[in-house]
Motif scaffolding. Structure first.
Motif, PDB file in Angstrom:
ATOM      1  N   LYS A 148       9.034 -34.806 -18.911  1.00 17.99           N
ATOM      2  CA  LYS A 148       7.680 -35.350 -18.862  1.00 17.99           C
ATOM      3  C   LYS A 148       6.688 -34.346 -19.438  1.00 17.99           C
ATOM      4  O   LYS A 148       6.811 -33.139 -19.237  1.00 17.99           O
ATOM      5  N   LEU A 149       5.671 -34.865 -20.110  1.00 18.19           N
ATOM      6  CA  LEU A 149       4.637 -34.038 -20.720  1.00 18.19           C
ATOM      7  C   LEU A 149       3.265 -34.531 -20.300  1.00 18.19           C
ATOM      8  O   LEU A 149       2.977 -35.733 -20.368  1.00 18.19           O
ATOM      9  N   LEU A 150       2.420 -33.613 -19.880  1.00 15.46           N
ATOM     10  CA  LEU A 150       1.011 -33.887 -19.641  1.00 15.46           C
ATOM     11  C   LEU A 150       0.231 -33.271 -20.800  1.00 15.46           C
ATOM     12  O   LEU A 150       0.248 -32.053 -20.989  1.00 15.46           O
ATOM     13  N   ALA A 151      -0.440 -34.109 -21.594  1.00 15.62           N
ATOM     14  CA  ALA A 151      -1.197 -33.651 -22.760  1.00 15.62           C
ATOM     15  C   ALA A 151      -2.678 -33.876 -22.499  1.00 15.62           C
ATOM     16  O   ALA A 151      -3.136 -35.014 -22.396  1.00 15.62           O
ATOM     17  N   ILE A 152      -3.428 -32.778 -22.381  1.00 16.66           N
ATOM     18  CA  ILE A 152      -4.850 -32.833 -22.041  1.00 16.66           C
ATOM     19  C   ILE A 152      -5.672 -32.450 -23.259  1.00 16.66           C
ATOM     20  O   ILE A 152      -5.418 -31.428 -23.898  1.00 16.66           O
ATOM     21  N   GLY A 153      -6.678 -33.271 -23.580  1.00 23.29           N
ATOM     22  CA  GLY A 153      -7.605 -32.968 -24.654  1.00 23.29           C
ATOM     23  C   GLY A 153      -9.024 -32.908 -24.122  1.00 23.29           C
ATOM     24  O   GLY A 153      -9.408 -33.697 -23.255  1.00 23.29           O
ATOM     25  N   ALA A 154      -9.819 -31.957 -24.640  1.00 22.64           N
ATOM     26  CA  ALA A 154     -11.191 -31.803 -24.165  1.00 22.64           C
ATOM     27  C   ALA A 154     -12.023 -31.076 -25.210  1.00 22.64           C
ATOM     28  O   ALA A 154     -11.501 -30.389 -26.083  1.00 22.64           O
ATOM     29  N   SER A 155     -13.339 -31.234 -25.084  1.00 21.11           N
ATOM     30  CA  SER A 155     -14.263 -30.526 -25.967  1.00 21.11           C
ATOM     31  C   SER A 155     -15.440 -30.051 -25.125  1.00 21.11           C
ATOM     32  O   SER A 155     -15.250 -29.339 -24.150  1.00 21.11           O
ATOM     33  N   ALA A 156     -16.649 -30.438 -25.496  1.00 22.28           N
ATOM     34  CA  ALA A 156     -17.831 -29.968 -24.770  1.00 22.28           C
ATOM     35  C   ALA A 156     -17.744 -30.366 -23.295  1.00 22.28           C
ATOM     36  O   ALA A 156     -17.499 -31.519 -22.964  1.00 22.28           O
ATOM     37  N   SER A 174       6.094 -31.228 -11.927  1.00 21.46           N
ATOM     38  CA  SER A 174       7.341 -31.430 -12.672  1.00 21.46           C
ATOM     39  C   SER A 174       7.160 -31.512 -14.175  1.00 21.46           C
ATOM     40  O   SER A 174       8.148 -31.499 -14.914  1.00 21.46           O
ATOM     41  N   GLY A 175       5.935 -31.626 -14.653  1.00 22.11           N
ATOM     42  CA  GLY A 175       5.733 -31.812 -16.079  1.00 22.11           C
ATOM     43  C   GLY A 175       5.388 -30.534 -16.818  1.00 22.11           C
ATOM     44  O   GLY A 175       4.906 -29.560 -16.236  1.00 22.11           O
ATOM     45  N   ALA A 176       5.651 -30.547 -18.122  1.00 21.69           N
ATOM     46  CA  ALA A 176       5.112 -29.515 -19.011  1.00 21.69           C
ATOM     47  C   ALA A 176       3.666 -29.895 -19.332  1.00 21.69           C
ATOM     48  O   ALA A 176       3.328 -31.078 -19.403  1.00 21.69           O
ATOM     49  N   VAL A 177       2.806 -28.899 -19.528  1.00 22.43           N
ATOM     50  CA  VAL A 177       1.385 -29.168 -19.737  1.00 22.43           C
ATOM     51  C   VAL A 177       0.928 -28.501 -21.027  1.00 22.43           C
ATOM     52  O   VAL A 177       1.135 -27.292 -21.223  1.00 22.43           O
ATOM     53  N   ALA A 178       0.303 -29.289 -21.898  1.00 24.59           N
ATOM     54  CA  ALA A 178      -0.319 -28.761 -23.112  1.00 24.59           C
ATOM     55  C   ALA A 178      -1.801 -29.098 -23.069  1.00 24.59           C
ATOM     56  O   ALA A 178      -2.175 -30.238 -22.769  1.00 24.59           O
ATOM     57  N   VAL A 179      -2.649 -28.111 -23.364  1.00 24.79           N
ATOM     58  CA  VAL A 179      -4.097 -28.302 -23.345  1.00 24.79           C
ATOM     59  C   VAL A 179      -4.645 -28.007 -24.738  1.00 24.79           C
ATOM     60  O   VAL A 179      -4.414 -26.922 -25.281  1.00 24.79           O
ATOM     61  N   VAL A 180      -5.358 -28.973 -25.299  1.00 19.76           N
ATOM     62  CA  VAL A 180      -6.049 -28.775 -26.571  1.00 19.76           C
ATOM     63  C   VAL A 180      -7.543 -28.879 -26.289  1.00 19.76           C
ATOM     64  O   VAL A 180      -8.063 -29.959 -26.008  1.00 19.76           O
ATOM     65  N   GLN A 181      -8.206 -27.747 -26.329  1.00 18.72           N
ATOM     66  CA  GLN A 181      -9.641 -27.644 -26.081  1.00 18.72           C
ATOM     67  C   GLN A 181     -10.299 -27.170 -27.374  1.00 18.72           C
ATOM     68  O   GLN A 181      -9.856 -26.207 -27.987  1.00 18.72           O
ATOM     69  N   HIS A 182     -11.370 -27.847 -27.782  1.00 17.00           N
ATOM     70  CA  HIS A 182     -12.109 -27.376 -28.951  1.00 17.00           C
ATOM     71  C   HIS A 182     -12.771 -26.046 -28.595  1.00 17.00           C
ATOM     72  O   HIS A 182     -13.749 -26.005 -27.858  1.00 17.00           O
TER      73      HIS A 182
END
Length: 338
Positions: A148-156, A174-182
Motif C-alpha cells: 500500500k502507498l499513501l501519496a500526499i501532495g501539497a503546496s501553499a 502499514s503503508g509507505a508514504v511519499a510527500v510531494v510539497q512545493h
C-alpha cells in the motif's frame, strides 16, 4: 505585477525596490514597516504578491501571513535575511499559506546578490496564478498486490497540513508514504527534519534509487519532479520542463499510477493552482481511494478545489479528519472505494 513590501528596515525596503525596478512590469504599490501595517495595507489594496519579512518587532511575518491569508488572501513570498537561520519560521509561514521563501538581496552591485533568484520566484508565482490545467493521463488498470502507498501532495499551507496528517498516523502504519510539497530544494532537508518532530514514522528526503518502504515517509527534495520508475525505485526527472509546479504532484501521481503494484491512497492538501488534480482523478479512475482537503480547513483552496471540480476525490474531508480516515483505510485489506 503589483507588489507589496513588508520590512521594518528602510535599507531592506530600498534594496527590494531597486531589484523590482529592473522589471518595468513590476510596480511597488505599498511598503509596510510592520506586520500589522501589512495586514491593514492588504485589506485596503490587495496586491498580486507580498514580499514578507519574517523577523519584525510586534507582529512578525508568520502572524502577518496568517492574518493576510485569513482576511485578504493573496500570494506571499517570504523574503528575509538568512532563511536558513529562520527555517522554523519559514515552515510556519508556509503552513499559513506563504508560497515560497528566498534570501534578502543585498544592495551591492555584485553579480550574484540574490536579485535574479528573487525575480525568478516572483515570475514563478505569476505563472502559478495563471497556469492552465494539464490533461489527465488515459485510464489504466491498477495491478493487484497487497503493498500500500499513501501519496500526499501539497503546496501553499502544506507544511503544517502535512505535519498534522503525519502526526495522526500510528508508528505501526502499514503503508509507505511519499510527500510531494512545493518547496525549494534548499529547504527540503530542513522540512524533513521539521516534519520528523511531528511524525511517529521516520521522515527523510527521497534520494535517487530509493524504494518506498512501509512505515517510512519520503519527501520530494529537489526542484525536479519526483517519479516512480518501472523497477519500483524513485528518480528525479526534469520533464515536463514547462510545469511551474516543481516538484509536481501530478508527475508523481502519474508515475505511481503506472508503476506502483498495489493499492494507493492519494491525498491532495491545501495549495495554490491546480497541480495534483488531474493525477488524483487518474488514481480514482484506476480504482484507488482519493481524498481532497475541504475548503474550510485549507489555507489556500486551489489544488483541492480543482480536484473537487474534476470529481477526482472519493472523499472531501476537513484536515482534522484525514489522519483518522487513513488509519481506517490502511487497516483494511483493500483501499479502493466501495
Amino acid at each position: 505585477m503589483r507588489i507589496g513590501i513588508v520590512n521594518d528596515l528602510s535599507i531592506a525596503t530600498e534594496a527590494l525596490r531597486r531589484v523590482l525596478a529592473r522589471r518595468p512590469d513590476h510596480r511597488v504599490v505599498w511598503a509596510a514597516a510592520s506586520g500589522a501595517d501589512a495586514v491593514a495595507c492588504c485589506a485596503r489594496d490587495t496586491p498580486d504578491v507580498v514580499l514578507m519579512d519574517l523577523v519584525m518587532p510586534g507582529m512578525n511575518g508568520v502572524e502577518a501571513t496568517r492574518r493576510i491569508m485569513a482576511e485578504s488572501p493573496c500570494p506571499i513570498l517570504v523574503v528575509t535575511v538568512s532563511v536558513g537561520a529562520h527555517a522554523a519560521l519559514v515552515y510556519e509561514a508556509m503552513g499559513h499559506g506563504a508560497l515560497d521563501a528566498t534570501d534578502m538581496p543585498s544592495l551591492g552591485n555584485e553579480e550574484d546578490n540574490g536579485a535574479d533568484k528573487l525575480l525568478a520566484k516572483i515570475d514563478l508565482i505569476g505563472r502559478l496564478s495563471t497556469a492552465p490545467p494539464r490533461a489527465a493521463v488515459p485510464r489504466a488498470a491498477a495491478p493487484a498486490s497487497s503493498r500500500k502507498l499513501l501519496a500526499i501532495g501539497a503546496s501553499a499551507g502544506g507544511p503544517s497540513a502535512v505535519a498534522r496528517v503525519l502526526e495522526g498516523l500510528p508508528p505501526e502504519f502499514s503503508g509507505a508514504v511519499a510527500v510531494v510539497q512545493h518547496i525549494d530544494e534548499k529547504f527540503a532537508p530542513g522540512m524533513a527534519d521539521w516534519l520528523g518532530r511531528y511524525s511517529r514514522l521516520p521522515v527523510r528526503i527521497a534520494a535517487v534509487g530509493d524504494t518506498l518502504q512501509s512505515g517510512h515517509v519520503l519527501l520530494a527534495a529537489t526542484n525536479d519532479h519526483l517519479s516512480l520508475r518501472a523497477d519500483g525505485r524513485l528518480d528525479y526527472v526534469r520533464e515536463p520542463v514547462e510545469l511551474p509546479y516543481r516538484p509536481s504532484v501530478d508527475v508523481f501521481y502519474k508515475s505511481a499510477a503506472e508503476h506502483w503494484r498495489g493499492p494507493i491512497v492519494g491525498v491532495l492538501l491545501t495549495g495554490m493552482g491546480r497541480d495534483g488534480a488531474a493525477g488524483l482523478r487518474l488514481l480514482r479512475e484506476q480504482g484507488h481511494h482519493t481524498i481532497a482537503q475541504d475548503q474550510a480547513s485549507s489555507a489556500v483552496y486551489g489544488m483541492p478545489k480543482a480536484a473537487a471540480e474534476l470529481n477526482a476525490a472519493v472523499e472531501i474531508l476537513p484536515l482534522d479528519r484525514i489522519a483518522a480516515r487513513l488509519r481506517d483505510l490502511f487497516a483494511q485489506t483493500q483501499t479502493s472505494p466501495p
